[in-house]
Design a protein around this motif. Structure first.
Motif, short mmCIF file in Angstrom:
data_model
loop_
_atom_site.label_atom_id
_atom_site.label_comp_id
_atom_site.label_asym_id
_atom_site.label_seq_id
_atom_site.Cartn_x
_atom_site.Cartn_y
_atom_site.Cartn_z
N PHE A 82 15.77 -37.75 57.06
CA PHE A 82 16.53 -36.54 57.29
C PHE A 82 17.24 -36.13 56.01
CE2 PHE A 82 18.35 -33.21 59.51
CZ PHE A 82 19.71 -33.18 59.36
N LEU A 83 17.05 -34.87 55.63
CA LEU A 83 17.57 -34.35 54.37
C LEU A 83 18.79 -33.49 54.66
CD1 LEU A 83 16.51 -34.49 51.41
CD2 LEU A 83 15.36 -32.33 51.84
N TYR B 105 24.57 -19.10 53.88
CA TYR B 105 23.64 -19.24 52.75
C TYR B 105 23.22 -20.68 52.56
CZ TYR B 105 24.87 -14.48 51.70
OH TYR B 105 25.06 -13.13 51.78
N LYS B 106 23.47 -21.52 53.56
CA LYS B 106 23.21 -22.94 53.41
C LYS B 106 21.89 -23.31 54.07
CE LYS B 106 25.39 -25.75 56.05
NZ LYS B 106 26.48 -26.45 56.73
N TYR B 107 21.07 -24.10 53.37
CA TYR B 107 19.82 -24.56 53.93
C TYR B 107 20.09 -25.72 54.89
CZ TYR B 107 17.32 -21.99 50.30
OH TYR B 107 16.82 -21.00 49.49
N PHE C 9 17.87 -28.55 57.00
CA PHE C 9 16.52 -29.10 57.10
C PHE C 9 16.26 -29.65 58.50
CE2 PHE C 9 14.22 -29.12 53.09
CZ PHE C 9 15.18 -28.60 52.26
N ILE D 208 29.37 -25.07 47.89
CA ILE D 208 29.19 -25.78 49.16
C ILE D 208 29.64 -27.21 48.97
CG2 ILE D 208 27.54 -26.71 50.83
CD1 ILE D 208 25.80 -24.28 50.36
N TRP E 143 22.32 -18.41 44.72
CA TRP E 143 22.90 -19.16 45.82
C TRP E 143 22.68 -18.52 47.18
CZ3 TRP E 143 26.67 -16.39 48.53
CH2 TRP E 143 27.11 -15.22 47.90
N ARG E 144 21.94 -17.39 47.20
CA ARG E 144 21.93 -16.63 48.44
C ARG E 144 20.91 -17.10 49.47
NH1 ARG E 144 22.03 -10.95 45.49
NH2 ARG E 144 20.96 -12.28 44.01
N GLY E 145 20.33 -18.27 49.30
CA GLY E 145 19.44 -18.85 50.31
C GLY E 145 18.31 -17.92 50.65
N GLY E 146 17.87 -17.98 51.90
CA GLY E 146 16.86 -17.06 52.37
C GLY E 146 15.54 -17.21 51.65
N GLN F 254 13.63 -23.43 46.42
CA GLN F 254 14.33 -24.58 45.88
C GLN F 254 13.31 -25.50 45.23
OE1 GLN F 254 17.95 -26.16 48.20
NE2 GLN F 254 16.55 -25.47 49.77
N TYR G 149 21.25 -33.30 47.59
CA TYR G 149 20.91 -33.63 48.97
C TYR G 149 20.85 -35.15 49.11
CZ TYR G 149 19.25 -28.87 50.06
OH TYR G 149 19.16 -27.52 50.29
N VAL H 206 17.85 -20.97 56.91
CA VAL H 206 19.18 -20.45 56.57
C VAL H 206 19.65 -19.67 57.78
CG1 VAL H 206 20.52 -18.95 55.06
CG2 VAL H 206 18.66 -20.34 54.11
N ILE I 232 22.26 -31.46 53.01
CA ILE I 232 22.91 -30.97 51.80
C ILE I 232 24.29 -31.62 51.65
CG2 ILE I 232 23.98 -28.96 52.89
CD1 ILE I 232 23.22 -27.45 50.22
#
Lengths: 111, 115
Positions: free
Chosen positions: B42-43, A97-99, A101, B56, B97-100, B104, B35, A92, B45
């Motif tokens: 390759f993944l 806040y977006k993943y 990869f 998003i 939703w705050r990632g980090g 998941q 995703y 991130v 979002i």
């Protein structure tokens, strides 16, 4: 241009060998995660690192987050056939806040 | 008891058709994702919803329309399927939703083949 580049892309080794997978970027990440994905399944989280320089161990797996939080590595000691799979890093970016990869590393451990 | 389940697991269809993929999570999470994983693994979002609201939307063609009837479900409808849509689509969920530090949880994927 991929934001998170992994190397190597493919790795085939014998059981008992050690290996390191790298995840590199020019961007700073607030956190980095490592996932393992097996065929026909979704990725499963292995670890999350959030502090620059942080090292985490999970049995034979050692994860490190770079001091500048731009890169990470995964080291496997004495690899076993059960370690075979696709390893993905995900981060991130700071301020988002977006993943995102990484490009993935396909590991095959031969018995 | 599967945490994130998506159906169908395989989907083979002709170009131009419309299809839907369903996803449900029983983890009580607020945030769900779609995703796309291409042939090179390759993944990337596509969409993220938090408590039924879109948060998003990653420059995905408007042929793709996600719908979240409630926070436990996130479906993906695709109109006018194209060859390039062939991929594995993964649904995922996380606490918020705050990632980090969020974990998941991914479904097993839906392999879409457009002929």
């Amino acid at each position: 241009t991929q934001l998170l580049e992994q190397s190597p892309q493919f790795l085939s080794i014998q059981e008992g060998e050690n290996l390191t997978v790298y995840c590199n970027s020019s961007s700073v990440f607030s956190s980095l995660q490592w996932y393992r994905q097996e065929p026909g399944e979704g990725p499963v989280l292995l670890v999350t690192v959030v502090t620059g320089g942080e090292v985490k161990k999970l049995k034979r797996l050692t994860f490190q987050f770079g001091d500048a939080r731009k890169d990470s590595s995964l080291h496997i000691t004495a690899a076993q056939p059960g370690d075979t799979g696709l390893y993905l890093c995900a981060g991130v970016r700071t301020g988002t806040y977006k993943y995102i990869f990484g490009t993935g590393t396909r590991l095959k451990v031969l018995a | 008891d599967t945490a994130v389940s998506q159906t169908p697991k395989y989907l083979v269809t002709q170009m131009g058709n419309d299809k839907s993929i369903k996803c449900e999570q029983n983890l009580g999470h607020d945030t769900m994702y779609w995703y796309k994983q291409d042939s090179k693994k390759f993944l990337k979002i596509m969409f993220s919803y938090n408590n039924k609201e879109l948060i998003i939307n990653e420059t995905v063609p408007n042929r793709f329309s996600p719908k979240s009837p409630d926070k436990a479900h996130l479906n993906l409808h695709i109109n006018s399927l194209e060859l390039g849509d062939s991929a594995v689509y993964f649904c995922a969920s996380s606490q918020d939703w705050r990632g980090g530090k969020n974990i998941q949880y991914f479904g097993a994927g839906t392999r879409l083949s457009v002929l």
